[in-house]
Design a protein around this motif. Structure first.
Motif, short mmCIF file in Angstrom:
data_model
loop_
_atom_site.label_atom_id
_atom_site.label_comp_id
_atom_site.label_asym_id
_atom_site.label_seq_id
_atom_site.Cartn_x
_atom_site.Cartn_y
_atom_site.Cartn_z
N PHE A 135 -4.58 -1.69 19.64
CA PHE A 135 -3.23 -2.14 19.77
C PHE A 135 -2.96 -3.92 19.56
CE2 PHE A 135 -2.88 2.02 22.23
CZ PHE A 135 -2.26 2.81 20.99
N ALA A 136 -4.19 -4.41 19.45
CA ALA A 136 -3.95 -5.85 19.19
C ALA A 136 -3.76 -6.32 17.96
CB ALA A 136 -5.50 -6.39 19.72
N GLY A 137 -3.60 -5.51 16.98
CA GLY A 137 -3.04 -5.99 15.60
C GLY A 137 -4.00 -6.42 14.96
N GLY A 138 -3.67 -7.22 13.94
CA GLY A 138 -4.61 -7.87 12.78
C GLY A 138 -5.06 -6.83 11.75
N TYR A 139 -4.55 -5.63 11.64
CA TYR A 139 -4.74 -5.00 10.65
C TYR A 139 -4.10 -5.20 9.44
CZ TYR A 139 -5.54 -0.53 7.69
OH TYR A 139 -5.72 0.33 6.75
N ALA A 140 -4.76 -5.45 8.33
CA ALA A 140 -4.05 -5.73 6.97
C ALA A 140 -3.62 -4.68 6.38
CB ALA A 140 -5.26 -6.52 6.13
N ILE A 141 -2.30 -4.58 6.06
CA ILE A 141 -1.86 -3.47 5.32
C ILE A 141 -1.53 -4.11 3.85
CG2 ILE A 141 0.34 -1.92 5.03
CD1 ILE A 141 0.46 -2.44 7.98
N ASN A 142 -2.09 -3.27 2.77
CA ASN A 142 -1.91 -3.88 1.27
C ASN A 142 -0.46 -3.40 1.11
OD1 ASN A 142 -4.29 -5.20 0.87
ND2 ASN A 142 -5.44 -3.24 1.22
N SER A 143 0.36 -4.15 0.58
CA SER A 143 1.53 -3.59 -0.04
C SER A 143 1.70 -4.24 -1.29
CB SER A 143 2.55 -4.12 0.93
OG SER A 143 3.37 -5.49 0.84
N PRO A 144 2.57 -4.01 -2.27
CA PRO A 144 2.99 -4.49 -3.71
C PRO A 144 3.42 -6.09 -3.36
CG PRO A 144 4.00 -2.40 -3.31
CD PRO A 144 3.67 -2.73 -2.08
N MET A 145 3.96 -6.32 -2.45
CA MET A 145 4.66 -7.79 -2.13
C MET A 145 3.35 -8.71 -1.40
SD MET A 145 6.63 -5.24 -1.64
CE MET A 145 8.22 -4.63 -2.38
N GLY A 146 2.25 -8.15 -1.04
CA GLY A 146 1.20 -8.95 -0.54
C GLY A 146 0.71 -8.24 0.79
N VAL A 147 -0.24 -8.78 1.33
CA VAL A 147 -0.90 -8.32 2.46
C VAL A 147 0.08 -8.59 3.85
CG1 VAL A 147 -2.77 -8.46 4.38
CG2 VAL A 147 -3.15 -8.74 1.67
N ILE A 148 0.61 -7.27 4.53
CA ILE A 148 1.31 -7.47 5.64
C ILE A 148 0.39 -7.38 6.81
CG2 ILE A 148 3.03 -6.29 7.05
CD1 ILE A 148 4.40 -5.70 4.46
N THR A 149 0.22 -8.06 7.68
CA THR A 149 -0.71 -8.07 8.97
C THR A 149 -0.08 -7.45 9.99
OG1 THR A 149 -1.67 -9.94 8.21
CG2 THR A 149 -2.39 -9.37 10.40
N SER A 150 -0.58 -6.35 10.81
CA SER A 150 0.01 -5.77 11.87
C SER A 150 0.01 -6.70 13.01
CB SER A 150 -0.68 -4.45 12.12
OG SER A 150 -1.80 -4.32 12.63
N SER A 151 0.84 -6.50 14.09
CA SER A 151 1.35 -7.60 15.18
C SER A 151 0.27 -6.77 16.46
CB SER A 151 2.54 -7.68 15.39
OG SER A 151 3.39 -6.21 15.70
N ASN A 152 0.25 -7.68 17.46
CA ASN A 152 -0.36 -7.28 18.70
C ASN A 152 0.89 -6.63 19.68
OD1 ASN A 152 -0.87 -7.43 21.51
ND2 ASN A 152 -2.16 -9.20 21.19
N ALA B 210 -1.67 3.69 16.93
CA ALA B 210 -2.92 3.09 16.93
C ALA B 210 -3.63 2.60 15.59
CB ALA B 210 -3.80 4.08 17.77
N ALA B 211 -3.18 3.60 14.50
CA ALA B 211 -3.83 3.34 13.19
C ALA B 211 -3.47 1.97 12.54
CB ALA B 211 -3.51 4.44 12.48
N CYS B 212 -2.44 1.64 12.68
CA CYS B 212 -2.09 0.37 12.15
C CYS B 212 -2.19 -0.93 12.99
CB CYS B 212 -0.47 0.52 11.59
SG CYS B 212 -0.46 1.46 9.90
N HIS B 213 -1.90 -0.50 14.21
CA HIS B 213 -2.04 -1.79 15.01
C HIS B 213 -3.29 -1.99 15.68
CE1 HIS B 213 2.19 -2.83 15.09
NE2 HIS B 213 2.40 -1.72 14.72
N THR B 214 -4.30 -1.34 15.28
CA THR B 214 -5.64 -1.80 15.68
C THR B 214 -6.55 -2.00 14.41
OG1 THR B 214 -5.45 -0.25 17.40
CG2 THR B 214 -7.80 -0.97 16.85
N ALA B 215 -7.20 -3.37 14.59
CA ALA B 215 -7.95 -3.83 13.25
C ALA B 215 -9.17 -3.12 13.38
CB ALA B 215 -8.17 -5.43 13.24
N LYS B 216 -10.16 -2.96 12.44
CA LYS B 216 -11.35 -2.47 12.33
C LYS B 216 -12.13 -3.02 13.22
CE LYS B 216 -15.30 -1.15 9.31
NZ LYS B 216 -15.95 -1.20 7.95
#
Length: 463
Positions: free
Chosen positions: A54-71, A43-49
């Protein structure tokens, strides 16, 4: 190949009033899909604020850019509702979607590969039967070239993924086997706590020896120097369960792991994790002081005022003055904390040890939020987004240096440049430096030159 999330703060309550953990107030059942989802911290990564579970949309900051979690709700159009059990297993354990595209390892599938078939099946049933479908598409991840080329993960996976489900070791206890399974599998502790190589793969020879997590440092969890050698089993278990220990308090990503996952695990499982961590080969941490030197202003004498009401900090305020204004009301002028332990002592706190400057600075910048045992622990941050007191990079460097030198065992110094680096997300990964346009152009030119020379050589050889 990613730097893992810097923060998942302020998400204790999500859509429909559900807790971030799917367990909510249920009695833990280690075989249930809800329990396994909590252990894996899905839930922590797959739920946006503020979003639906679990609907996704949470933005994960990575060195390569922003990775957005999926639904990952059972929506057939926007989620995983059309996945078979085998396809679900491939996504969770191999990082391969139903359409054949490769996931980025911000999704810790190298660790989930160690999960048992039974747990994967229970997890699948939970998502398909108990999670409400959300008929909304999550934003697509759009990384810059070359990281946008998902097929490149084939090579990375061949080098650093592809593990098999963990099997029990008959020579070890039931608790040790359960602990190893949790730590290396669903709880994916090594994702943060194991150092990474040039290609961002885990250095398995240094399992749990500590690693950088963006602007934070995940400490050494082995029994070596700078690790858990001076932690009691009870203290470590309490820390995993509540984020509170004699040696320090959980903050940053660890506070989130405790809040959304670990506090909901059974005491038996927590004790099993402690048992396994105790058995790891000892690895000593590099505890050398930070390279920077504190300015004289960091330790300039300061006559503590009797009343700080209405006090305004000067731009060049020294460390002692900064500490009194920003920290002393909670942590005490002497760094002893509050008598009831609500505000932790700084004396003997691991965050003020050498090698922990990233955590010290990041805590000052971002603060702490953690909800465990029905209590909300909150420390305000003093970075650019602070609603309490904004401190610039030089002030935070002087404050961190003063606190460490005054209350730490050996002390460490921090520079404004180090604060800036951490404020902007942490050191740039070597792999990202290699992918800089000028370097890639240079490599392309070298390859082209080699090809030209090869063609010339072949032509001359034929003649």
């Amino acid at each position: 190949m990613t730097r893992f999330p810097l923060t998942r703060m302020a998400r204790a309550l999500m859509g429909f009033g559900l807790l971030a953990s799917p367990l909510a107030a249920q009695t833990p059942d280690p075989a249930s899909g809800a329990y396994i989802a909590t252990t894996a911290d899905c839930a922590a990564c797959h739920t946006a604020k503020g979003g639906k579970p679990f609907a996704g949309g949470y933005a994960i900051n990575s060195p390569m850019g922003v990775i957005t979690s999926s639904n990952i709700t059972p929506s057939k159009e926007f989620g995983i509702g059309s996945y078979t059990l085998e396809e679900f297993s491939d996504a969770v354990r191999k990082g391969i979607r139903r359409d054949g595209a490769h996931l980025y390892p911000a999704m810790p599938y190298p660790a989930y590969a160690h999960m048992s078939d039974a747990d994967i099946a229970a997890l699948y049933d939970y998502f398909m039967q108990d999670v409400a479908p959300v008929e909304t598409a999550a934003p697509e991840t759009d990384l810059p070239f070359p990281f946008s080329q998902r097929w490149a993960m084939i090579g990375w996976n061949a080098l650093f993924a592809g593990g098999a489900p963990i099997t029990s070791d008959p020579d070890q206890s039931e608790a040790w086997n359960r602990g190893r399974y949790l730590v290396q599998g669903p709880a994916h502790c090594g994702t943060c706590h194991t150092p990474r190589n040039l290609l961002m793969g885990s250095k398995t020879a240094d399992l749990m020896a500590g690693g950088d997590v963006g602007a934070w440092y995940a400490p050494n969890l082995t029994p070596g120097k700078g690790g858990l050698s001076d932690w009691s089993d009870a203290d470590l278990a309490r820390y995993l369960k509540t984020g509170i220990a004699t040696h320090g308090r959980a903050s940053g990503p660890m506070a989130e792991a405790v809040e959304y996952s670990l506090q909901h695990l059974s005491d038996t499982d927590i004790d099993a994790m402690v048992t396994y961590l105790r058995s790891l080969p000892a690895r000593d941490s590099d505890l050398s002081p930070a390279a920077g030197q504190a300015t004289d202003a960091a330790f300039a004498p300061w006559e503590h005022s009797a009343n700080r009401t209405g006090h305004r900090l000067a731009k060049d305020a020294g460390g002692a003055e900064l500490y009194e204004t920003a920290c002393a009301s909670c942590h005490g002028l002497s760094g002893d904390g509050s008598k009831d332990g609500t505000y932790p002592a700084l004396k003997g706190n691991v965050t003020l040890e050498n090698g922990q400057s990233a955590n010290l600075v990041s805590t000052i910048l971002h603060g702490v939020t953690r909800e465990t045992e029905g209590k909300h622990t909150l420390m305000p941050g003093f970075g650019p987004d602070s609603l309490v007191q904004k401190l610039d990079d030089a002030q935070i460097a002087r404050l961190a240096s003063y606190a460490s030198m005054t209350f730490g065992d050996t002390g460490q110094t921090v520079t404004a440049d180090e604060v800036k680096t951490l404020r902007t997300g942490g050191p740039v990964a070597p792999l990202v430096r290699l992918a800089a346009p000028q370097i890639m152009i240079g490599v392309a030119l070298v390859v082209l030159l080699v090809l030209v020379l090869l063609v010339v050589w072949l032509i001359r050889r034929r003649r």
